[in-house]
Structure formats: structure tokens, C-alpha cells
Design a protein around this motif. Structure first.
Motif, PDB file in Angstrom:
ATOM      1  N   GLU A 171      33.705 128.013  90.212  1.00  0.00           N
ATOM      2  CA  GLU A 171      34.569 128.707  91.166  1.00  0.00           C
ATOM      3  C   GLU A 171      34.381 128.140  92.572  1.00  0.00           C
ATOM      4  OE1 GLU A 171      33.951 132.976  92.113  1.00  0.00           O
ATOM      5  OE2 GLU A 171      35.911 133.218  91.162  1.00  0.00           O
ATOM      6  N   GLN A 198      39.182 141.235  81.602  1.00  0.00           N
ATOM      7  CA  GLN A 198      38.111 140.500  82.262  1.00  0.00           C
ATOM      8  C   GLN A 198      36.826 141.318  82.171  1.00  0.00           C
ATOM      9  OE1 GLN A 198      39.533 137.550  85.505  1.00  0.00           O
ATOM     10  NE2 GLN A 198      39.749 139.606  86.327  1.00  0.00           N
ATOM     11  N   GLN A 254      34.091 139.676  89.174  1.00  0.00           N
ATOM     12  CA  GLN A 254      35.533 139.503  89.021  1.00  0.00           C
ATOM     13  C   GLN A 254      36.178 140.872  88.898  1.00  0.00           C
ATOM     14  OE1 GLN A 254      36.183 137.185  85.451  1.00  0.00           O
ATOM     15  NE2 GLN A 254      35.087 138.603  84.163  1.00  0.00           N
ATOM     16  N   HIS A 265      37.783 132.749  84.649  1.00  0.00           N
ATOM     17  CA  HIS A 265      37.888 134.112  84.158  1.00  0.00           C
ATOM     18  C   HIS A 265      36.984 134.261  82.942  1.00  0.00           C
ATOM     19  CE1 HIS A 265      41.420 134.880  86.686  1.00  0.00           C
ATOM     20  NE2 HIS A 265      41.833 133.681  86.324  1.00  0.00           N
TER      21      HIS A 265
END
Length: 450
Positions: A392, A304, A313, A399
Motif C-alpha cells: 500500500e 473486507q 481497512q 484489499h
């Protein structure tokens, strides 16, 4: 009887039909009083409607024209700003004309119905070429539906656009349209539009039978790319090869006419207009093959990372296999494979267009993987909308992954960027395409019976 789950001010519907029934109303009336000038000012013509989408379920058809929003003209160049989110219970009114029957179709809803591909009408695009500030690449829409008459009609407006840029520093061209143009008439040199715009000018000139003009303009564009090494839209390069094919046919050179169109197909293998021309040239039916990506089962395990450092993230690897394992039958994940990150206009435009259905149909699209393989300083400072955060907040797992070696693009033999894939609970690619025209979403959803 609409089943929905309230999430803040949003409502998530279980099926597309429920969404349509709850959000949209349709009335059909008489459109006899509408004039051609009314439609030419701001109209959008529907090029394609996917049958399982909201637009298809509402009965819209190819050829219908959207001519008014809330009873007035609208900015066809930026519908996203025109259609700002409405408060719950308030709707827009969209007026369409079905040209074949002169019927007016009035649709009310909180957003423009998804699932249709639109372009400006020929008259509207011609006016914007002459007086406005259009995106010349929009002409690709007319070319792809093989509207040769439209391209012929757009040649002189395109030359007026060239004159405006070349001689008037971008101000509107207020004189009459030129009745003829010398084949060696100079082109504008503005970096903002050169050379991409004039690849389309050459195509329009060829459709208008202006062979010398088409040849000279195309040669100038090709010379620029040969000397500069610049890149551009694959559809534009395919159109240039298409123009070369037309020029070869005009001088009775069938071998090169076929060779150039086959080269265009190599660049954009899914563009139907190329196969129609190939069929005409060879006398044999040629059709676009199904995407080699359909039915594929990609595999990756990537870290990520957001190269722009704007989407928070955690660190660590994300596996496609693990993400697929969280899906049930009828649920999907979206994988967007890119090269550069955020500087990619189609990525942003596509996500803007797809955000509402992705968030409203939260129970269908569970996860989005955005994969980039190139990180450069110039991709970090642009203030694009942060689509990842918006998704989100809508309940979609997002991701951002970094494939430094471009291994996934090589694994799937990808031609263009971005490439968007819809993957089902089996890990199989069931749809691929551009998010911005919605077909990708509705093909996957329709195929699952949702």
C-alpha cells in the motif's frame, strides 16, 4: 531517456526494459580461475529464467551459477536479509559463472535480478546437509529438474543429516560420511523435521539404487501420515508417489509404476518431471496440460476483513468486477487465494520476493486482493512481515477479503494454497503460479508486450 516518476526515494518505471537499463549493468570476463570448491561453498544454480524478466533481458541462462555477492560468500539460505535495500545510487555486485564457457558475468544493481528460479548447487546443498541447518524441502528443486545424478549424490549427505539429528542433538556431524547405511537404520524423531524430511530421503535413496532403504523409510513416513492425519506440501506427497513408482519399476511391476505416477500427477498436475517419467514408463509422450485457470473469469463480492487485525481497512464489500473496471489495457490485478492466513509460509515468501517488482512497476499492477477462508487463533500471533502495508505504501491498492465458505476456491476448483492469479482489464486470468519464482509476473507482463 528513461521515463520514470519519482515517488519519494523510489522510481517507478514504465517498462521492464527501462527498469533493466536504469538499474543494472553487465560485464563479461574470464572465469577460468574459479575452482569447484569456490562454487560449492555458497553457490546458487539457476534452474529457470523467464525471457521477458530482468534476468532474461540481462542475458542470464539456465545453469549459470551465482557464486559471490560483493566479492564474497553469502547466506544462500536467507537472501532477503543478505540483500537489504541499498541507498539510492549504491549497488550490489553479483558474480555468475557460465559453466559451459567458463565465462564470468558480473551484474551490478540495487537488487538481485528478478525472473529466475534458483537452488543451491548440489555440492553446496550436500555440505549444508552435513554441517548446516538446511531446509530439507529445498531438495524438491533438484527433483523437479530431473537431476537424478544429483539426488543420488545427496543420499549419503542426507543420511549424515539424519545421524546428526538422531544422535548429536542437531550439532554438526564431524565424522566421515557413512559409506553404507543399514536398510533398517533408525530415523530421527524430531518433530521439527519428521516426517517431511525423510520423504525426500526415501527419494534420494531410490535414485541412488538403495531400494531396501528407500522402501523402509517411505513406509515409515506413510505410516506416520496414515495414523496422524497430518498435512504437508503437495509436492512432497507427489514425490512420495514418484518414489513408489520407482520402487514398483525396480521389482518389474509396470502397472503399479504407472498408477503411482498418475497419482502424483493428480496432486501436482503442473510438475513436468512427472510427465517425463510417465512418458518413459508408457513409451508415449505425456506433457503437462495448460492450467485450467487460464482464461477463467472468476466472480466474487466479499467483505473486507483481516483475521489478524493488523491491516487497517474500512468495512464493506469488495467486488472483483468493480476492481477490474478500474484497469486499462496493459494493467493487471493480483488475486491471492489462501486457506489459513499469515501462517502460510509460501504466501509470505512469495510476497517478499515479488514486493520490489510489484512496487517498482506500479503502473502495471494496480490492485491486490488477498482472500482467506479460514480464521484461527494461531494465525494471529505470528510476527510475519506485513506485506499488505508495504504494498500500500508503494502505491498498490490492497484489499484483504474473507471468504468464510471457501466459495471462490470451489468455483475455481483450486488444488493448492496459496494460488496466485493475475487478472487483466477484461477480468480474465492470464497467468497463475507461485509469486516466489517470478514466472507469474513476467508471463503476464511479457504477454502484454510491456
Amino acid at each position: 531517456g528513461v521515463r520514470g516518476v519519482s515517488v519519494g526515494k523510489e522510481i517507478q518505471y514504465a517498462t521492464v526494459q527501462e527498469w533493466v537499463d536504469a538499474e543494472f549493468k553487465v560485464q563479461i570476463g574470464d572465469g577460468q580461475n574459479l575452482s569447484e570448491q569456490t562454487l560449492s561453498i555458497s553457490g546458487l544454480i539457476i534452474l529457470e529464467v523467464h525471457p521477458t524478466s530482468p534476468a532474461g533481458l540481462l542475458g542470464l541462462e539456465k545453469g549459470d551459477i551465482l557464486y559471490a555477492i560483493n566479492g564474497g560468500v553469502f547466506d544462500h539460505g536467507d537472501l532477503n536479509k543478505t540483500l537489504k535495500p541499498r541507498r539510492f545510487g549504491r549497488s550490489y555486485r553479483f558474480d555468475f559463472l557460465r559453466v559451459s564457457t567458463r565465462k564470468r558475468i558480473c551484474i551490478t544493481g540495487r537488487t538481485l535480478p528478478f525472473g529466475m528460479r534458483t537452488a543451491q548447487t548440489v555440492n553446496s546443498f550436500g555440505i549444508s546437509l552435513r554441517n548446516g541447518d538446511p531446509d530439507p524441502h529445498d531438495i524438491c528443486q533438484f527433483w523437479e529438474i530431473r537431476d537424478a545424478d544429483a539426488l543420488a549424490e545427496l543420499w549419503l549427505p542426507f543420511e549424515a543429516y539424519n545421524i546428526r539429528l538422531r544422535d548429536r542433538n542437531g550439532s554438526p556431524f564431524d565424522g566421515p560420511l557413512p559409506q553404507s547405511v543399514a536398510y533398517d537404520s533408525p530415523l530421527a524423531s524430531s518433530e521439527a523435521i519428521w516426517p517431511g524430511a525423510f520423504a525426500w530421503l526415501a527419494l534420494c535413496a531410490a535414485h541412488a539404487g538403495q531400494w531396501d532403504r528407500a522402501r523402509v523409510v517411505l513406509q515409515a513416513v506413510e505410516a506416520h501420515f496414515d495414523s496422524s492425519g497430518d498435512s504437508g506440501m503437495m509436492s512432497m506427497f507427489a514425490a512420495m508417489a514418484y518414489t513408489r513408482s520407482m520402487l514398483a519399476e525396480n521389482i518389474d511391476d509396470p502397472v503399479n509404476a504407472v498408477r503411482h505416477i498418475e497419482h502424483a500427477i493428480e496432486m501436482t498436475p503442473g510438475t513436468e518431471v512427472l510427465y517425463r517419467r510417465l512418458s518413459k514408463l508408457t513409451g508415449e509422450i505425456a506433457t503437462a496440460p495448460p492450467s485450467h485457470l487460464l482464461g477463467a473469469q472468476p466472480s466474487y463480492d466479499l467483505p473486507q476483513r483481516d483475521p489478524s487485525e493488523r491491516f487497517v481497512q474500512s468495512a464493506g464489500q469488495v467486488s472483483l468486477k468493480n476492481s477490474v473496471s478500474t484497469l486499462r489495457a496493459g494493467e493487471f490485478m493480483l488475486v491471492c487465494v489462501m486457506a489459513s492466513y499469515r501462517t502460510n509460509g509460501p504466501y509470505v515468501e512469495g510476497f517478499e520476493r515479488a514486493h520490489t517488482p510489484l512496487s517498482r512497476l506500479r503502473g502495471i499492477f494496480k490492485t491486490v486482493h488477498i482472500i482467506t477462508s479460514w480464521d484461527a487463533a494461531e494465525s494471529r500471533d505470528l510476527s510475519w512481515p506485513i506485506m499488505e502495508s508495504r504494498l500500500e505504501k508503494s502505491g498498490v491498492n490492497v484489499h484483504v477479503l474473507y471468504d468464510a465458505e471457501g466459495a471462490l476456491a470451489e468455483q475455481l476448483t483450486l488444488i493448492s494454497s496459496p494460488t496466485n492469479l493475475v487478472i487483466d482489464h477484461r477480468g480474465v486470468v492470464v497467468a497463475e503460479g507461485w509469486l516466489g519464482d517470478d514466472k507469474l509476473l513476467w508471463k503476464a507482463i511479457g504477454g502484454s508486450g510491456i
